[in-house]
Design a protein around this motif. Structure first.
Motif, PDB file in Angstrom:
ATOM      1  N   MET A 147     -21.735  18.048 -11.120  1.00  0.00           N
ATOM      2  CA  MET A 147     -22.009  16.796 -10.229  1.00  0.00           C
ATOM      3  C   MET A 147     -22.776  15.851 -11.134  1.00  0.00           C
ATOM      4  O   MET A 147     -23.750  16.001 -11.704  1.00  0.00           O
TER       5      MET A 147
ATOM      6  N   LYS B  35     -28.691  16.869  -3.639  1.00  0.00           N
ATOM      7  CA  LYS B  35     -27.570  16.233  -2.916  1.00  0.00           C
ATOM      8  C   LYS B  35     -27.672  14.789  -2.947  1.00  0.00           C
ATOM      9  O   LYS B  35     -26.339  14.237  -3.182  1.00  0.00           O
ATOM     10  N   ASP B  36     -28.438  14.175  -2.601  1.00  0.00           N
ATOM     11  CA  ASP B  36     -28.707  12.648  -2.527  1.00  0.00           C
ATOM     12  C   ASP B  36     -28.685  11.910  -3.979  1.00  0.00           C
ATOM     13  O   ASP B  36     -27.898  11.028  -4.109  1.00  0.00           O
TER      14      ASP B  36
ATOM     15  N   ARG C 183     -26.946  13.524  -6.454  1.00  0.00           N
ATOM     16  CA  ARG C 183     -25.633  14.070  -6.853  1.00  0.00           C
ATOM     17  C   ARG C 183     -25.855  14.705  -8.340  1.00  0.00           C
ATOM     18  O   ARG C 183     -25.125  14.400  -9.361  1.00  0.00           O
TER      19      ARG C 183
END
Length: 65
Positions: A1, A31-32, A34
């Motif tokens: 990521m 997640k936001d 990355r």
């Protein structure tokens, strides 16, 4: 990521710190932004330590004054 090439890791940590203060979960932040959840957990650990130190210093100053 991987993060976006234009964003430095410093900027990512600043964004994460703002989210820590808001109470967001590490998985959501990761997640936001990355990045890995483990990275966010490490950043949170450092951030919480820094906040604790700042509060401790503030308390000592009040006691003197």
């Amino acid at each position: 990521m991987d993060s976006k090439p234009s964003e430095s890791s410093y900027e990512l940590r600043l964004q994460a710190a703002e989210r820590f203060a808001q109470g967001d979960a590490s998985a959501v932040i990761a997640k936001d932004l990355r990045v890995s959840v483990r990275s966010v957990q490490r950043w949170r650990h450092v951030w919480e330590g820094a906040v604790h130190v700042l509060w401790a210093r503030r308390g000592r100053r009040r006691c003197r004054g």
